[in-house]
Design a protein around this motif. Structure first.
Motif, PDB file in Angstrom:
ATOM      1  N   LEU A 187      -1.222 -22.416 -25.055  1.00  0.00           N
ATOM      2  CA  LEU A 187      -1.848 -23.372 -25.971  1.00  0.00           C
ATOM      3  C   LEU A 187      -0.990 -23.560 -27.220  1.00  0.00           C
ATOM      4  N   TYR A 199      -7.524 -28.014 -21.633  1.00  0.00           N
ATOM      5  CA  TYR A 199      -7.291 -26.764 -20.911  1.00  0.00           C
ATOM      6  C   TYR A 199      -8.588 -26.278 -20.269  1.00  0.00           C
ATOM      7  N   ALA A 253      -8.736 -21.290 -30.751  1.00  0.00           N
ATOM      8  CA  ALA A 253      -8.766 -20.556 -29.486  1.00  0.00           C
ATOM      9  C   ALA A 253      -9.380 -19.173 -29.667  1.00  0.00           C
ATOM     10  N   ILE A 272      -7.346 -27.661 -26.384  1.00  0.00           N
ATOM     11  CA  ILE A 272      -8.277 -26.675 -25.838  1.00  0.00           C
ATOM     12  C   ILE A 272      -9.266 -27.332 -24.886  1.00  0.00           C
TER      13      ILE A 272
END
Length: 69
Positions: free
Chosen positions: A21, A49, A7, A46
């Motif tokens: 996350l 998302y 991230a 990720i």
């Protein structure tokens, strides 16, 4: 932690998003997983998302399965 590294490398997440996350990752990781498996899980979370799955429970559910399934 693979999720934080992935991230942070993207450079687009704020602290609140990183926390979300991380929580999802911690709930889905399994003891004994290889580093590669954890990296794959982090990438999957990720990707989901970034595809618009922002609700924690929905992200958890969507990230249980491999991408594209």
């Amino acid at each position: 932690m693979p999720i934080r590294g992935r991230a942070e490398d993207s450079g687009v997440f704020n602290p609140t998003e990183l926390a979300l996350l991380g929580r999802v990752f911690n709930r889905l990781k399994i003891d004994g997983q290889s580093e590669q498996q954890r990296e794959s899980l982090a990438s999957r979370i990720i990707a989901n998302y970034m595809a618009g799955v922002v609700d924690e429970e929905e992200l958890l559910s969507a990230s249980k399965q491999a991408l594209g399934r």
